[in-house]
Design a protein around this motif. Sequence first.
Motif, PDB file in Angstrom:
ATOM      1  N   PHE A   1      -6.775   6.294   7.315  1.00 29.31           N
ATOM      2  CA  PHE A   1      -5.935   6.950   8.347  1.00 29.31           C
ATOM      3  C   PHE A   1      -6.639   6.389   9.822  1.00 29.31           C
ATOM      4  O   PHE A   1      -7.784   6.512  10.196  1.00 29.31           O
ATOM      5  CB  PHE A   1      -6.001   8.434   8.363  1.00 29.31           C
ATOM      6  N   PHE A   2      -5.650   6.149  10.714  1.00 27.00           N
ATOM      7  CA  PHE A   2      -5.770   6.042  12.026  1.00 27.00           C
ATOM      8  C   PHE A   2      -4.384   6.033  12.881  1.00 27.00           C
ATOM      9  O   PHE A   2      -3.203   5.968  11.882  1.00 27.00           O
ATOM     10  CB  PHE A   2      -6.557   4.700  12.580  1.00 27.00           C
ATOM     11  N   THR A   3      -4.453   6.397  14.003  1.00 24.40           N
ATOM     12  CA  THR A   3      -3.121   6.539  14.901  1.00 24.40           C
ATOM     13  C   THR A   3      -3.031   5.066  15.734  1.00 24.40           C
ATOM     14  O   THR A   3      -3.973   4.606  16.009  1.00 24.40           O
ATOM     15  CB  THR A   3      -2.981   7.753  15.883  1.00 24.40           C
ATOM     16  N   ALA A   4      -1.617   4.658  15.686  1.00 24.31           N
ATOM     17  CA  ALA A   4      -1.255   3.526  16.507  1.00 24.31           C
ATOM     18  C   ALA A   4       0.131   3.567  16.836  1.00 24.31           C
ATOM     19  O   ALA A   4       0.768   4.201  16.051  1.00 24.31           O
ATOM     20  CB  ALA A   4      -1.482   2.206  16.180  1.00 24.31           C
ATOM     21  N   GLU A   5       0.423   2.947  18.019  1.00 25.22           N
ATOM     22  CA  GLU A   5       1.826   2.898  18.501  1.00 25.22           C
ATOM     23  C   GLU A   5       2.751   1.843  17.467  1.00 25.22           C
ATOM     24  O   GLU A   5       3.784   2.414  17.170  1.00 25.22           O
ATOM     25  CB  GLU A   5       2.027   2.409  19.835  1.00 25.22           C
ATOM     26  N   ARG A   6       2.058   1.008  16.931  1.00 25.35           N
ATOM     27  CA  ARG A   6       2.906   0.062  15.995  1.00 25.35           C
ATOM     28  C   ARG A   6       2.522   0.667  14.716  1.00 25.35           C
ATOM     29  O   ARG A   6       1.180   0.918  14.199  1.00 25.35           O
ATOM     30  CB  ARG A   6       2.528  -1.461  16.334  1.00 25.35           C
ATOM     31  N   HIS A   7       3.504   0.607  13.810  1.00 24.75           N
ATOM     32  CA  HIS A   7       2.928   0.947  12.206  1.00 24.75           C
ATOM     33  C   HIS A   7       2.845  -0.340  11.512  1.00 24.75           C
ATOM     34  O   HIS A   7       3.655  -1.284  11.606  1.00 24.75           O
ATOM     35  CB  HIS A   7       4.005   1.768  11.535  1.00 24.75           C
ATOM     36  N   GLY A   8       1.735  -0.332  10.527  1.00 26.48           N
ATOM     37  CA  GLY A   8       1.622  -1.456   9.777  1.00 26.48           C
ATOM     38  C   GLY A   8       2.366  -1.393   8.430  1.00 26.48           C
ATOM     39  O   GLY A   8       2.660  -0.372   8.072  1.00 26.48           O
ATOM     40  N   ARG A   9       2.592  -2.349   7.624  1.00 26.89           N
ATOM     41  CA  ARG A   9       3.323  -2.505   6.502  1.00 26.89           C
ATOM     42  C   ARG A   9       2.765  -3.486   5.716  1.00 26.89           C
ATOM     43  O   ARG A   9       2.724  -4.524   5.681  1.00 26.89           O
ATOM     44  CB  ARG A   9       4.849  -2.806   6.818  1.00 26.89           C
ATOM     45  N   ALA A  10       2.494  -3.017   4.528  1.00 25.69           N
ATOM     46  CA  ALA A  10       2.283  -3.872   3.222  1.00 25.69           C
ATOM     47  C   ALA A  10       3.424  -4.664   2.657  1.00 25.69           C
ATOM     48  O   ALA A  10       4.589  -4.011   2.927  1.00 25.69           O
ATOM     49  CB  ALA A  10       1.398  -3.027   1.974  1.00 25.69           C
ATOM     50  N   MET A  11       3.353  -5.534   1.903  1.00 27.24           N
ATOM     51  CA  MET A  11       4.299  -6.159   1.351  1.00 27.24           C
ATOM     52  C   MET A  11       5.217  -5.263   0.386  1.00 27.24           C
ATOM     53  O   MET A  11       6.477  -5.096   0.306  1.00 27.24           O
ATOM     54  CB  MET A  11       3.878  -7.500   0.482  1.00 27.24           C
ATOM     55  N   ASP A  12       4.439  -4.339  -0.565  1.00 27.21           N
ATOM     56  CA  ASP A  12       5.221  -3.758  -1.637  1.00 27.21           C
ATOM     57  C   ASP A  12       5.646  -2.215  -1.177  1.00 27.21           C
ATOM     58  O   ASP A  12       6.297  -1.633  -1.757  1.00 27.21           O
ATOM     59  CB  ASP A  12       4.426  -3.704  -2.729  1.00 27.21           C
ATOM     60  N   GLY A  13       5.024  -2.123   0.001  1.00 27.24           N
ATOM     61  CA  GLY A  13       5.347  -0.642   0.646  1.00 27.24           C
ATOM     62  C   GLY A  13       4.682   0.666  -0.085  1.00 27.24           C
ATOM     63  O   GLY A  13       5.234   1.810   0.428  1.00 27.24           O
TER      64      GLY A  13
ATOM     65  N   CYS B   1       3.046   5.212   2.345  1.00 33.74           N
ATOM     66  CA  CYS B   1       1.899   4.548   2.781  1.00 33.74           C
ATOM     67  C   CYS B   1       2.050   3.007   2.562  1.00 33.74           C
ATOM     68  O   CYS B   1       2.143   2.680   1.447  1.00 33.74           O
ATOM     69  CB  CYS B   1       0.751   5.061   2.123  1.00 33.74           C
ATOM     70  N   HIS B   2       1.975   2.504   3.781  1.00 31.91           N
ATOM     71  CA  HIS B   2       2.273   0.729   3.788  1.00 31.91           C
ATOM     72  C   HIS B   2       0.853   0.132   3.956  1.00 31.91           C
ATOM     73  O   HIS B   2       0.932  -1.023   4.400  1.00 31.91           O
ATOM     74  CB  HIS B   2       3.256   0.437   4.737  1.00 31.91           C
ATOM     75  N   ALA B   3      -0.297   0.852   3.771  1.00 33.13           N
ATOM     76  CA  ALA B   3      -1.575   0.086   3.708  1.00 33.13           C
ATOM     77  C   ALA B   3      -1.688  -0.628   2.445  1.00 33.13           C
ATOM     78  O   ALA B   3      -1.043  -0.346   1.258  1.00 33.13           O
ATOM     79  CB  ALA B   3      -2.538   0.869   3.860  1.00 33.13           C
ATOM     80  N   VAL B   4      -2.362  -1.689   2.432  1.00 29.38           N
ATOM     81  CA  VAL B   4      -2.718  -2.589   1.169  1.00 29.38           C
ATOM     82  C   VAL B   4      -3.301  -1.503   0.182  1.00 29.38           C
ATOM     83  O   VAL B   4      -2.915  -1.528  -1.080  1.00 29.38           O
ATOM     84  CB  VAL B   4      -3.538  -3.655   1.217  1.00 29.38           C
ATOM     85  N   ALA B   5      -4.328  -0.912   0.580  1.00 32.03           N
ATOM     86  CA  ALA B   5      -5.078   0.084  -0.102  1.00 32.03           C
ATOM     87  C   ALA B   5      -5.991   0.964   0.794  1.00 32.03           C
ATOM     88  O   ALA B   5      -6.143   0.852   1.896  1.00 32.03           O
ATOM     89  CB  ALA B   5      -6.409  -0.564  -1.051  1.00 32.03           C
ATOM     90  N   ILE B   6      -6.025   2.170   0.126  1.00 32.76           N
ATOM     91  CA  ILE B   6      -6.641   3.207   0.889  1.00 32.76           C
ATOM     92  C   ILE B   6      -8.034   3.627   0.083  1.00 32.76           C
ATOM     93  O   ILE B   6      -8.432   3.266  -1.032  1.00 32.76           O
ATOM     94  CB  ILE B   6      -5.996   4.584   1.123  1.00 32.76           C
ATOM     95  N   THR B   7      -8.956   4.393   0.981  1.00 30.57           N
ATOM     96  CA  THR B   7     -10.124   4.711   0.702  1.00 30.57           C
ATOM     97  C   THR B   7     -10.241   6.476   0.875  1.00 30.57           C
ATOM     98  O   THR B   7     -10.058   6.872   1.961  1.00 30.57           O
ATOM     99  CB  THR B   7     -11.304   4.203   1.389  1.00 30.57           C
ATOM    100  N   ILE B   8     -10.533   7.144  -0.241  1.00 31.13           N
ATOM    101  CA  ILE B   8     -10.883   8.594  -0.168  1.00 31.13           C
ATOM    102  C   ILE B   8     -12.366   8.748   0.161  1.00 31.13           C
ATOM    103  O   ILE B   8     -13.193   8.228  -0.683  1.00 31.13           O
ATOM    104  CB  ILE B   8     -10.179   9.080  -1.374  1.00 31.13           C
ATOM    105  N   CYS B   9     -12.831   9.532   1.121  1.00 29.54           N
ATOM    106  CA  CYS B   9     -14.261   9.700   1.154  1.00 29.54           C
ATOM    107  C   CYS B   9     -14.440  11.296   1.320  1.00 29.54           C
ATOM    108  O   CYS B   9     -13.571  12.027   1.275  1.00 29.54           O
ATOM    109  CB  CYS B   9     -14.747   8.891   2.334  1.00 29.54           C
TER     110      CYS B   9
END
Length: 95
Positions: free
Chosen positions: A41-53, A22-30
């Motif tokens: 979570f969401f879908t997109a053609e391009r993938h996001g990347r946080a600095m530390d991975g 997971c390359h988000a900066v942070a996630i939320t569990i609900c």
Amino acid sequence: MKMPKATECSVETCAYNTMKSCHAVAITICEPGGDPACDTFFTAERHGRAMDGSAGVRVCKMAECKFNDNYVCSANSITVAMQRGQPDCMTYQVS
């Protein structure tokens, strides 16, 4: 308190997933429907990347989880995977 990391995510359709990481900066569990879903979570053609991975768990709204300490996850780390058609926290345990 240090945020636990999402050490593995097998939800390959997520925009933040690259090679099961997971390359988000942070996630939320609900809790939609009582399940510990990854609300980031969401879908997109391009993938996001946080600095530390690797994403941290910023908020956990699963009040009955044994790792929930005032909406902060106290697990060492978590994993996320598809369960019943949605990305769920697989570390979740009822207290």
